[in-house]
Design a protein around this motif. Sequence first.
Motif, PDB file in Angstrom:
ATOM      1  N   TYR A 169      43.587  17.140   5.938  1.00  0.00           N
ATOM      2  CA  TYR A 169      43.974  16.230   5.301  1.00  0.00           C
ATOM      3  C   TYR A 169      43.334  16.048   4.225  1.00  0.00           C
ATOM      4  O   TYR A 169      42.054  17.178   3.150  1.00  0.00           O
ATOM      5  CB  TYR A 169      43.121  14.540   5.551  1.00  0.00           C
ATOM      6  CG  TYR A 169      43.489  14.152   7.133  1.00  0.00           C
ATOM      7  CD1 TYR A 169      44.916  13.207   7.340  1.00  0.00           C
ATOM      8  CD2 TYR A 169      42.866  14.413   8.230  1.00  0.00           C
ATOM      9  CE1 TYR A 169      45.551  12.754   8.622  1.00  0.00           C
ATOM     10  CE2 TYR A 169      43.213  14.707   9.158  1.00  0.00           C
ATOM     11  CZ  TYR A 169      44.937  14.248   9.342  1.00  0.00           C
ATOM     12  OH  TYR A 169      44.764  13.240  11.019  1.00  0.00           O
ATOM     13  N   GLU A 170      44.293  16.020   2.523  1.00  0.00           N
ATOM     14  CA  GLU A 170      43.357  15.786   1.730  1.00  0.00           C
ATOM     15  C   GLU A 170      43.535  14.616   1.088  1.00  0.00           C
ATOM     16  O   GLU A 170      44.270  13.662   1.943  1.00  0.00           O
ATOM     17  CB  GLU A 170      44.636  16.443   0.491  1.00  0.00           C
ATOM     18  CG  GLU A 170      45.032  17.423   0.969  1.00  0.00           C
ATOM     19  CD  GLU A 170      43.953  18.945   0.818  1.00  0.00           C
ATOM     20  OE1 GLU A 170      43.240  18.563  -0.050  1.00  0.00           O
ATOM     21  OE2 GLU A 170      43.740  19.847   1.442  1.00  0.00           O
TER      22      GLU A 170
ATOM     23  N   HIS B 139      43.274  14.230  -7.034  1.00  0.00           N
ATOM     24  CA  HIS B 139      42.982  14.743  -6.243  1.00  0.00           C
ATOM     25  C   HIS B 139      41.669  14.990  -5.992  1.00  0.00           C
ATOM     26  O   HIS B 139      40.870  15.771  -6.607  1.00  0.00           O
ATOM     27  CB  HIS B 139      43.304  16.066  -5.891  1.00  0.00           C
ATOM     28  CG  HIS B 139      43.421  16.763  -4.149  1.00  0.00           C
ATOM     29  ND1 HIS B 139      42.767  18.070  -4.487  1.00  0.00           N
ATOM     30  CD2 HIS B 139      43.152  16.737  -3.427  1.00  0.00           C
ATOM     31  CE1 HIS B 139      42.327  19.155  -3.720  1.00  0.00           C
ATOM     32  NE2 HIS B 139      43.142  18.028  -2.494  1.00  0.00           N
ATOM     33  N   VAL B 140      40.844  14.639  -4.924  1.00  0.00           N
ATOM     34  CA  VAL B 140      39.130  14.982  -4.612  1.00  0.00           C
ATOM     35  C   VAL B 140      38.317  15.531  -4.341  1.00  0.00           C
ATOM     36  O   VAL B 140      37.089  16.215  -4.095  1.00  0.00           O
ATOM     37  CB  VAL B 140      38.152  12.801  -4.517  1.00  0.00           C
ATOM     38  CG1 VAL B 140      38.168  12.680  -6.134  1.00  0.00           C
ATOM     39  CG2 VAL B 140      38.617  12.425  -3.623  1.00  0.00           C
TER      40      VAL B 140
ATOM     41  N   PRO C 274      39.292  17.723   0.097  1.00  0.00           N
ATOM     42  CA  PRO C 274      39.159  17.343   1.783  1.00  0.00           C
ATOM     43  C   PRO C 274      38.966  17.468   2.229  1.00  0.00           C
ATOM     44  O   PRO C 274      37.648  17.124   2.343  1.00  0.00           O
ATOM     45  CB  PRO C 274      40.335  19.021   2.080  1.00  0.00           C
ATOM     46  CG  PRO C 274      39.177  20.377   1.308  1.00  0.00           C
ATOM     47  CD  PRO C 274      38.597  19.493   0.341  1.00  0.00           C
TER      48      PRO C 274
ATOM     49  N   GLU D 139      33.414   7.816   2.729  1.00  0.00           N
ATOM     50  CA  GLU D 139      32.250   8.063   3.162  1.00  0.00           C
ATOM     51  C   GLU D 139      31.828   9.160   1.802  1.00  0.00           C
ATOM     52  O   GLU D 139      30.660   8.891   1.127  1.00  0.00           O
ATOM     53  CB  GLU D 139      31.583   8.247   4.693  1.00  0.00           C
ATOM     54  CG  GLU D 139      31.006   7.604   5.434  1.00  0.00           C
ATOM     55  CD  GLU D 139      30.119   6.420   4.594  1.00  0.00           C
ATOM     56  OE1 GLU D 139      29.214   6.973   4.246  1.00  0.00           O
ATOM     57  OE2 GLU D 139      30.248   5.004   4.384  1.00  0.00           O
ATOM     58  N   GLN D 140      32.602   9.723   2.061  1.00  0.00           N
ATOM     59  CA  GLN D 140      32.419  11.632   1.401  1.00  0.00           C
ATOM     60  C   GLN D 140      32.198  10.909  -0.104  1.00  0.00           C
ATOM     61  O   GLN D 140      31.659  11.821  -1.217  1.00  0.00           O
ATOM     62  CB  GLN D 140      33.531  12.590   1.749  1.00  0.00           C
ATOM     63  CG  GLN D 140      33.344  13.831   1.797  1.00  0.00           C
ATOM     64  CD  GLN D 140      31.802  14.773   1.703  1.00  0.00           C
ATOM     65  OE1 GLN D 140      30.997  13.791   1.802  1.00  0.00           O
ATOM     66  NE2 GLN D 140      32.243  15.797   2.033  1.00  0.00           N
ATOM     67  N   PHE D 141      33.773  10.163  -0.851  1.00  0.00           N
ATOM     68  CA  PHE D 141      34.656  10.659  -1.685  1.00  0.00           C
ATOM     69  C   PHE D 141      33.982   9.147  -2.334  1.00  0.00           C
ATOM     70  O   PHE D 141      34.165   9.117  -3.830  1.00  0.00           O
ATOM     71  CB  PHE D 141      35.416  10.872  -2.064  1.00  0.00           C
ATOM     72  CG  PHE D 141      35.821  12.096  -1.208  1.00  0.00           C
ATOM     73  CD1 PHE D 141      35.027  13.713  -2.292  1.00  0.00           C
ATOM     74  CD2 PHE D 141      36.108  12.789  -0.808  1.00  0.00           C
ATOM     75  CE1 PHE D 141      35.737  14.556  -2.050  1.00  0.00           C
ATOM     76  CE2 PHE D 141      36.608  14.228   0.267  1.00  0.00           C
ATOM     77  CZ  PHE D 141      35.674  15.275  -0.622  1.00  0.00           C
TER      78      PHE D 141
ATOM     79  N   LYS E 121      41.614  22.328 -12.061  1.00  0.00           N
ATOM     80  CA  LYS E 121      41.481  21.022 -11.878  1.00  0.00           C
ATOM     81  C   LYS E 121      42.421  20.414 -11.451  1.00  0.00           C
ATOM     82  O   LYS E 121      42.639  21.222 -10.923  1.00  0.00           O
ATOM     83  CB  LYS E 121      41.518  19.793 -13.573  1.00  0.00           C
ATOM     84  CG  LYS E 121      40.876  20.529 -15.164  1.00  0.00           C
ATOM     85  CD  LYS E 121      39.475  19.812 -14.586  1.00  0.00           C
ATOM     86  CE  LYS E 121      38.366  20.504 -15.891  1.00  0.00           C
ATOM     87  NZ  LYS E 121      36.648  20.854 -15.781  1.00  0.00           N
TER      88      LYS E 121
ATOM     89  N   SER F 268      34.529  23.292   3.294  1.00  0.00           N
ATOM     90  CA  SER F 268      36.229  23.591   2.832  1.00  0.00           C
ATOM     91  C   SER F 268      36.392  24.197   2.228  1.00  0.00           C
ATOM     92  O   SER F 268      37.836  24.823   1.605  1.00  0.00           O
ATOM     93  CB  SER F 268      37.289  21.565   2.518  1.00  0.00           C
ATOM     94  OG  SER F 268      36.641  21.059   3.124  1.00  0.00           O
TER      95      SER F 268
ATOM     96  N   ARG G  42      34.345  22.895  -8.845  1.00  0.00           N
ATOM     97  CA  ARG G  42      34.394  22.399  -8.215  1.00  0.00           C
ATOM     98  C   ARG G  42      34.043  21.167  -7.020  1.00  0.00           C
ATOM     99  O   ARG G  42      33.431  19.849  -7.972  1.00  0.00           O
ATOM    100  CB  ARG G  42      36.102  22.016  -8.254  1.00  0.00           C
ATOM    101  CG  ARG G  42      37.233  21.681  -9.177  1.00  0.00           C
ATOM    102  CD  ARG G  42      38.420  21.243  -8.976  1.00  0.00           C
ATOM    103  NE  ARG G  42      39.551  21.955  -7.529  1.00  0.00           N
ATOM    104  CZ  ARG G  42      40.367  23.421  -7.954  1.00  0.00           C
ATOM    105  NH1 ARG G  42      40.320  24.184  -9.336  1.00  0.00           N
ATOM    106  NH2 ARG G  42      40.734  24.315  -7.153  1.00  0.00           N
TER     107      ARG G  42
ATOM    108  N   ARG H 169      31.002  18.152  -8.515  1.00  0.00           N
ATOM    109  CA  ARG H 169      30.630  16.553  -7.422  1.00  0.00           C
ATOM    110  C   ARG H 169      28.827  16.906  -7.069  1.00  0.00           C
ATOM    111  O   ARG H 169      28.464  16.553  -7.168  1.00  0.00           O
ATOM    112  CB  ARG H 169      31.493  16.820  -6.376  1.00  0.00           C
ATOM    113  CG  ARG H 169      32.686  16.449  -6.523  1.00  0.00           C
ATOM    114  CD  ARG H 169      33.612  15.842  -5.421  1.00  0.00           C
ATOM    115  NE  ARG H 169      33.569  14.757  -5.178  1.00  0.00           N
ATOM    116  CZ  ARG H 169      33.947  13.991  -5.307  1.00  0.00           C
ATOM    117  NH1 ARG H 169      35.488  14.614  -6.138  1.00  0.00           N
ATOM    118  NH2 ARG H 169      34.384  12.543  -6.060  1.00  0.00           N
TER     119      ARG H 169
END
Lengths: 200, 328
Positions: A30-31, A44-45, A47, A62-64, A121, B101, B166, B170
Amino acid sequence: MESLDPRVNRLNLSTTELTSKAPLDQLGTYEVFSQLKEDKPYFHVGPVHAPNCEMAFLFAKEQFSRRQTCTGLFVVETRNIKVSVFTEGEDTVYNYISNPGELANGNTESFELFHLKKRGKQHEYIGTIEASSAEVALSMVKSEFINDKPVYNIWIIKTSDIESSQDEDKIIWDTLPDKKFRDAIAYKAADKIKEFKERQ
Amino acid sequence: MYGGGNTFEHIKSNGLENEDPEKLAQFEARIERGEKIEPNDWMPQLYRKQLIRMIEQHAHSEIIGALPEGTWITRAPGFKRKLALMAKVQDEVGHAQLLYSAAETLGKSREQMIDDLINGKSKYSNIFNYPAFTWADSCFISWLVDAGAIVNQLANARGSYGPYCRALDRICAEESFHLKYGHHCVIHMATGTEKQREMMQAAINRWWPPMMHFFGPSDKISVHSEILMRWKVKMGSNDDMRNQFLDMYVPKIWELGFTIPDENLRKNEVTGRWEYTEPDWEEFKRVINGDGPCNKERLAVRRTAEERGRWVREALLAPKTEYVAPLA
Ligand SMILES: [Fe+2]
Ligand SMILES: [Fe+2]
Ligand SMILES: [Fe+2]
């Protein structure tokens, strides 16, 4: 094998030879897109992998979005994102998009559009378009959303393929400001060092 | 590259004679201009292969690196330290997810990478094969091992592969919390009781040799990877990274009144480089090849988790979705 850690010892570690594991880690892709503030666009941050949309959303949260601010998040299966050609330099993707002819044939759906405006980016949300297909939507963006700046790549996603946070979900981020312990500023110690040096 | 050591395969033949010279020239020109390479761009086989290897090892290091610190959560002194350490360990595991990923976009499947960690084929940062005896060891890891990782990660974030850069942006943002938290812990020990100071000094003495190994073999003996530097896969030589680390952190360790167990350690004011006793590279090789104090335990913990969590992942197998490589 004796570990220094009593908890590890209680695990009763398996000590058989190293072998291959069962192939169970190839979950769907998933994106994830997020919005940091109400008036900012989604971008977009990264997957995540998950067995279904709901779990992808929870994992993405949780991740982002476990730090600072977040006002919205959505996930979409990677395979459901239509990707345009890539261009370079001053060449814009829209040079390669032609009008597919009949624009409206009654049955329309909504599509979300994302532009890559800077190489290296992330893709950023540009707008939503009602169209009969992704191709038609693309040809419509051309007139509605572009200016003279080059666009290097477009992602287009059917709105119904998206699993998104709703207004009433926003409370999941209400506690973010309380989680100062996740940030560097919570660990100031310059005074302690100064005091220590003075004592020497 | 969590630690620089043994990250790159020895390049016997670079295989460049099989690449399209025109495409290769364009690729190199793009990197030269400072542009990022993206997953769908043309790239030489060697670039792809070495990047997969490097990013995968970095990801494994995050997972294995979470183990020595993770076991200290329940024994961390007080609620605040437990909360912070838990947040840090969660970050490290999250870093692994981001990195897997990024490597997947180059064509190696997640399944294969996780399997290669468990079956012992892939490497991870050597430093995590050493034990954390006391709380002070955990403080050392949080501050200085992370500091070393940050030196590498900041350099690599300026590399040429878009998805890796990228992910690293993060990661570096979160690392600043790890570094401050770790420093805070060590300062607390340093300004505490005599016993606390002793514990911290003992941890520094234990961890200094693996910390010197962390950046990989000396440039004198390690394979020169000129081409990987030109392609901005490797962003600095092992010795440069080590020197940067020493320059930034030795004064901070000394400032707290601790000593470093190397009587030859000093900055040469003429060359601007740090001088030190040559680390024991034989030990480094021995440990990275499996014979360190914790290699077996680390992999066994990972594998036990895999085996005992299998029923959960079996229950999750719902083939409604499809595995594909991430987009960016
Ligand atoms: Fe990390
Ligand atoms: Fe770390
Ligand atoms: Fe870290």
